[in-house]
Design an enzyme around this catalytic site. Structure first.
Site, PDB file in Angstrom:
ATOM      1  N   CYS A  70     -26.738  34.612 -18.604  1.00 53.00           N
ATOM      2  CA  CYS A  70     -27.686  33.528 -18.322  1.00 53.00           C
ATOM      3  C   CYS A  70     -28.490  33.808 -17.044  1.00 53.00           C
ATOM      4  O   CYS A  70     -29.559  33.219 -16.847  1.00 53.00           O
ATOM      5  CB  CYS A  70     -26.938  32.199 -18.186  1.00 53.00           C
ATOM      6  SG  CYS A  70     -25.851  31.873 -19.584  1.00 53.00           S
ATOM      7  N   ILE A 306      -6.561  35.639 -37.157  1.00 50.06           N
ATOM      8  CA  ILE A 306      -7.804  36.047 -36.483  1.00 50.06           C
ATOM      9  C   ILE A 306      -8.593  34.801 -36.085  1.00 50.06           C
ATOM     10  O   ILE A 306      -8.906  33.953 -36.924  1.00 50.06           O
ATOM     11  CB  ILE A 306      -8.661  36.950 -37.398  1.00 50.06           C
ATOM     12  CG1 ILE A 306      -7.844  38.168 -37.854  1.00 50.06           C
ATOM     13  CG2 ILE A 306      -9.928  37.387 -36.672  1.00 50.06           C
ATOM     14  CD1 ILE A 306      -8.587  39.108 -38.793  1.00 50.06           C
ATOM     15  N   ALA A 308     -12.066  33.174 -34.170  1.00 53.61           N
ATOM     16  CA  ALA A 308     -13.457  33.524 -33.846  1.00 53.61           C
ATOM     17  C   ALA A 308     -14.072  32.378 -33.058  1.00 53.61           C
ATOM     18  O   ALA A 308     -13.747  31.205 -33.272  1.00 53.61           O
ATOM     19  CB  ALA A 308     -14.265  33.783 -35.111  1.00 53.61           C
TER      20      ALA A 308
HETATM   21  P1  FAD Z   1     -21.438  37.237 -25.575  1.00 52.03           P
HETATM   22  O1  FAD Z   1     -21.279  36.601 -24.255  1.00 52.03           O
HETATM   23  O2  FAD Z   1     -22.793  37.727 -25.940  1.00 52.03           O
HETATM   24  O3  FAD Z   1     -20.407  38.433 -25.682  1.00 52.03           O
HETATM   25  C1  FAD Z   1     -20.279  39.204 -26.839  1.00 52.03           C
HETATM   26  C2  FAD Z   1     -19.874  40.614 -26.450  1.00 52.03           C
HETATM   27  O4  FAD Z   1     -19.224  41.219 -27.552  1.00 52.03           O
HETATM   28  C3  FAD Z   1     -21.067  41.501 -26.120  1.00 52.03           C
HETATM   29  O5  FAD Z   1     -20.991  41.940 -24.785  1.00 52.03           O
HETATM   30  C4  FAD Z   1     -20.954  42.661 -27.115  1.00 52.03           C
HETATM   31  O6  FAD Z   1     -21.246  43.913 -26.541  1.00 52.03           O
HETATM   32  C5  FAD Z   1     -19.491  42.602 -27.516  1.00 52.03           C
HETATM   33  N1  FAD Z   1     -19.245  43.135 -28.850  1.00 52.03           N
HETATM   34  C6  FAD Z   1     -19.854  42.767 -30.016  1.00 52.03           C
HETATM   35  N2  FAD Z   1     -19.344  43.458 -31.048  1.00 52.03           N
HETATM   36  C7  FAD Z   1     -18.398  44.270 -30.551  1.00 52.03           C
HETATM   37  C8  FAD Z   1     -17.531  45.223 -31.129  1.00 52.03           C
HETATM   38  N3  FAD Z   1     -17.535  45.443 -32.432  1.00 52.03           N
HETATM   39  N4  FAD Z   1     -16.704  45.911 -30.329  1.00 52.03           N
HETATM   40  C9  FAD Z   1     -16.693  45.671 -28.999  1.00 52.03           C
HETATM   41  N5  FAD Z   1     -17.477  44.778 -28.394  1.00 52.03           N
HETATM   42  C10 FAD Z   1     -18.324  44.077 -29.148  1.00 52.03           C
HETATM   43  N6  FAD Z   1     -26.573  29.923 -22.694  1.00 52.03           N
HETATM   44  C11 FAD Z   1     -26.557  28.761 -22.012  1.00 52.03           C
HETATM   45  O7  FAD Z   1     -25.792  27.861 -22.374  1.00 52.03           O
HETATM   46  N7  FAD Z   1     -27.364  28.574 -20.929  1.00 52.03           N
HETATM   47  C12 FAD Z   1     -28.214  29.537 -20.477  1.00 52.03           C
HETATM   48  O8  FAD Z   1     -28.922  29.344 -19.472  1.00 52.03           O
HETATM   49  C13 FAD Z   1     -28.260  30.759 -21.187  1.00 52.03           C
HETATM   50  N8  FAD Z   1     -29.099  31.738 -20.790  1.00 52.03           N
HETATM   51  C14 FAD Z   1     -29.090  32.927 -21.467  1.00 52.03           C
HETATM   52  C15 FAD Z   1     -29.953  33.928 -21.033  1.00 52.03           C
HETATM   53  C16 FAD Z   1     -29.970  35.146 -21.684  1.00 52.03           C
HETATM   54  C17 FAD Z   1     -30.919  36.208 -21.238  1.00 52.03           C
HETATM   55  C18 FAD Z   1     -29.080  35.365 -22.781  1.00 52.03           C
HETATM   56  C19 FAD Z   1     -29.079  36.693 -23.474  1.00 52.03           C
HETATM   57  C20 FAD Z   1     -28.238  34.376 -23.219  1.00 52.03           C
HETATM   58  C21 FAD Z   1     -28.230  33.140 -22.569  1.00 52.03           C
HETATM   59  N9  FAD Z   1     -27.406  32.103 -22.982  1.00 52.03           N
HETATM   60  C22 FAD Z   1     -27.398  30.918 -22.306  1.00 52.03           C
HETATM   61  C23 FAD Z   1     -26.532  32.245 -24.168  1.00 52.03           C
HETATM   62  C24 FAD Z   1     -25.125  32.607 -23.767  1.00 52.03           C
HETATM   63  O9  FAD Z   1     -25.159  33.723 -22.924  1.00 52.03           O
HETATM   64  C25 FAD Z   1     -24.308  32.892 -25.011  1.00 52.03           C
HETATM   65  O10 FAD Z   1     -24.299  31.740 -25.807  1.00 52.03           O
HETATM   66  C26 FAD Z   1     -22.875  33.271 -24.681  1.00 52.03           C
HETATM   67  O11 FAD Z   1     -22.853  34.427 -23.894  1.00 52.03           O
HETATM   68  C27 FAD Z   1     -22.082  33.497 -25.972  1.00 52.03           C
HETATM   69  O12 FAD Z   1     -20.818  33.993 -25.667  1.00 52.03           O
HETATM   70  P2  FAD Z   1     -20.064  34.957 -26.677  1.00 52.03           P
HETATM   71  O13 FAD Z   1     -18.765  35.291 -26.064  1.00 52.03           O
HETATM   72  O14 FAD Z   1     -20.117  34.377 -28.015  1.00 52.03           O
HETATM   73  O15 FAD Z   1     -20.985  36.266 -26.739  1.00 52.03           O
END
Ligand code: FAD
Length: 589
Positions: A70, A306, A308
């Protein structure tokens, strides 16, 4: 490679520890987490706090775990000065503080559900190895959408998802003398990038295929943002699709559907994300909306070993299936998944339930803040959810204390019982507080009557004795209890002028500086003395049962005029919701 043989090395011997407090060996439960950022890192840390003995391993494809996605736009723009402050936790930190094995540059590319192991590729050495699990957590996030348009592979087109993406963008700006950028997509990342590239001295254009930016907002609320973007010299190309790109000299040409060509030094592609669910789908786990992974209320997938969560998992907004790509829900789910895994490995049967999201989001757009929660009016219409919407404008704090700014609030509520269904707020100050209060009321299944009664902390620098949230509640209550009938800017625009009498009840000065076509001006302070004039004007409307629409700047004086009219026997009277301010902003007058 003989995976079965490899597996043996990673089984019981590795999973047994000599526990100093126990005389015999204890078999460890092994929890693997795929994805080491928002949801994955939270799950790992919480799980360790709940269970000191289990083995926890994080696999992260990228170079960094637990980074602040973020914050990336603000690092590019220079507000966040130090790259290191984006790295919330490191692999070494995970080891030292949590005894968690965080393996970066490790891509999990297959799940064997039957034998309960995953296959990992170490991206540093290309070595492939298996790792078995008792419980597996998938928090693999979402990937930026990159449509197969002509020229999409140009090195001048960037997406932003992780630290290396932000390094690339920052280096490109630092090392080249750029003058302009085109941002494709007017979502919150697109708008944050617009501000940050503008801060870096670039002139910025935004191309958006819808008629508005920030999809969770309704049009008239997004119009406030449009006006502000234009004031900041951001060019908006709304209702415009990109059909392709073409490198030309040092520039890249962005070609629009209407054949217009926008030459740019760089392009930021931010047209949305899609759940990164390939791994899960290939393992045969059930998927749902936008190919997100289907989960139950305990965050288990169709395979109960599992879990998610986060962007990759199907979510709900107020009980309806919806994608939710937000950090808050991902973190909250991480905590629940960890607690449930801790329960399962310790034989506790009662698991925690995830109750779903309400979709509360906020974005800073230059000097404005725009926020929303729950359903929008357009979503209610599309889904046939019966609702009423009203718009109010109030000061962020007492008007007599310096620095008060307008907050526009749109409230969406049930016409049956007043249950709050959604809200949007846009303004320069105090928007976050108001949307958070309303989001809390929605979460607690509250009504507009609760909003009217919300007790807030008040002193002149912070609010008014009647907070903007109270005002929004009062107006909604007036509507529900038939104290006032409202008409929206859109309904007014669509209504037949011959069937509508418009009364502008602002001062003559305000009227002369701009009003709605065919409006008559009778300032509210002169209303009671000019009743005969109003009678004359409205005589014909009475006969024909025409609409009388009263309006002022924001709706407050018009409400008073409305009450005078109806108590003098006038019928079919309406107050323009949000007043001339909303009407003129929505129609860019
Ligand atoms: P992520 O945090 O994206 O983590 C997933 C990780 O899994 C990644 O690093 C990826 O490399 C890894 N991965 C995927 N597949 C594999 C695999 N097969 N093997 C190993 N590793 C793997 N949300 C807000 O609420 N407020 C904000 O201000 C905001 N600003 C944002 C700004 C930006 C630029 C971005 C990109 C996103 C923003 N978000 C914001 C959204 C927020 O970051 C996401 O909703 C949040 O990070 C989701 O968390 P997550 O754990 O699902 O995925």
């Amino acid at each position: 490679m003989d995976l079965e043989k490899e597996m043996k090395k990673h089984t019981v011997s590795e999973r047994s520890i000599k526990n100093n407090n126990l005389s015999d060996k204890k078999i460890l439960k092994k929890i693997l987490i795929v994805g080491g950022v928002a949801g994955g890192a939270t799950t790992a840390a919480r799980l360790r706090r709940m269970d000191e003995n289990c083995s926890i391993t994080i696999f992260e494809r990228g170079k960094y775990v637990s980074f602040a996605n973020c914050g990336l736009p603000y690092y590019i723009g220079g507000t966040i000065k130090h790259r290191g402050s984006l790295l919330v936790q490191t692999a070494r930190g995970f080891k030292n503080r949590f005894n968690i094995d965080a393996r970066t540059q490790s891509d999990v590319f297959r799940i064997n559900r039957e034998k309960k192991y995953i296959e990992v590729k170490d991206l540093k050495t290309d070595k492939i190895y298996p790792e078995e699990y008792d419980y597996l957590v998938l928090s693999t996030g979402a990937l930026p959408v990159r449509p197969p348009l002509p020229g999409i592979d140009s090195e001048k087109i960037f997406t932003l998802r992780d630290v290396p993406d932000s390094d690339r963008i920052k280096e490109y700006i630092d090392n080249n003398s750029l003058t302009n950028a085109v941002i494709i997509g007017g979502g919150f990342i697109g708008l944050e990038m617009a501000e940050n590239l503008h801060d870096r001295g670039l002139s910025v254009s935004i191309v958006e295929m819808e008629n508005q930016v920030l999809a969770p907002l309704d049009f008239e609320m997004a119009s406030i943002v449009h006006r502000h973007l234009r004031e900041k010299n951001v060019k908006l190309y709304l209702n415009n699709k990109v059909t392709g790109f073409k490198n030309e000299g040092s520039k890249i040409n962005v070609v629009l559907e209407n054949k217009e060509v926008l030459p740019a030094d760089m392009v930021i592609l931010s047209i949305g994300v899609k759940p990164d669910s390939k791994l899960a789908a290939e393992a045969g786990l059930n998927t749902g909306i936008n190919n997100s992974i289907k989960i139950n209320k305990y965050l288990q997938t169709s395979d109960v070993s599992i879990f998610a969560l986060g962007d990759v998992a199907e979510n709900t907004i107020l009980g309806r299936q919806a994608p939710v790509y937000l950090a808050g829900p991902a973190n909250k789910q991480g905590r629940i998944a960890a607690d449930n895994i801790a329960c399962l490995i310790n034989g506790v049967k009662k698991l925690k339930e995830y109750k779903g999201a309400i979709g509360t989001g906020i974005a800073k757009v230059f000097n404005l803040t725009s926020a929303s929660t729950g359903f929008s009016e357009k979503y209610c219409k599309k889904e046939n959810i019966s609702s009423i919407s009203s718009i109010t404008h109030s000061g962020s704090h007492a008007g007599y204390y310096p620095g008060a700014a307008n907050i526009s609030i749109k409230l969406i509520f049930s016409g049956n019982n007043g249950k709050v269904l959604g809200a949007q707020a846009v303004g320069n100050d105090g928007v976050d507080k108001r949307i958070d209060i309303i989001a809390s009321v929605i979460k607690m299944k509250g009504t507009i009557y609760d909003l009217a009664e919300i007790e807030h902390a008040y002193a002149p620098p912070f609010s008014s004795a009647k907070d903007p949230v109270n005002i929004a509640g009062y107006v909604a209550e007036n509507i529900l209890t038939d104290k006032v009938k409202i008409i929206s800017w859109k309904e007014l625009q669509e209504s037949d002028p011959a069937e509508t009498l418009l009364l502008d009840v602002r001062t003559t000065g305000e009227y002369e500086s701009g009003t709605i076509k065919n409006a008559h001006n009778i300032p509210v302070d002169e209303f009671r003395n000019r009743m005969s004039e109003i009678n004359e004007l409205t005589e014909i409307t009475r006969e024909k049962n025409k609409k009388i629409v009263v309006f002022c700047r924001i709706g407050l004086r018009a409400y008073l005029a409305y009450r005078i009219l109806v108590q003098n026997g006038f019928e079919n009277v309406f107050n323009l919701s949000g007043g001339y301010l909303t009407f003129s902003t929505a129609l860019s007058i």
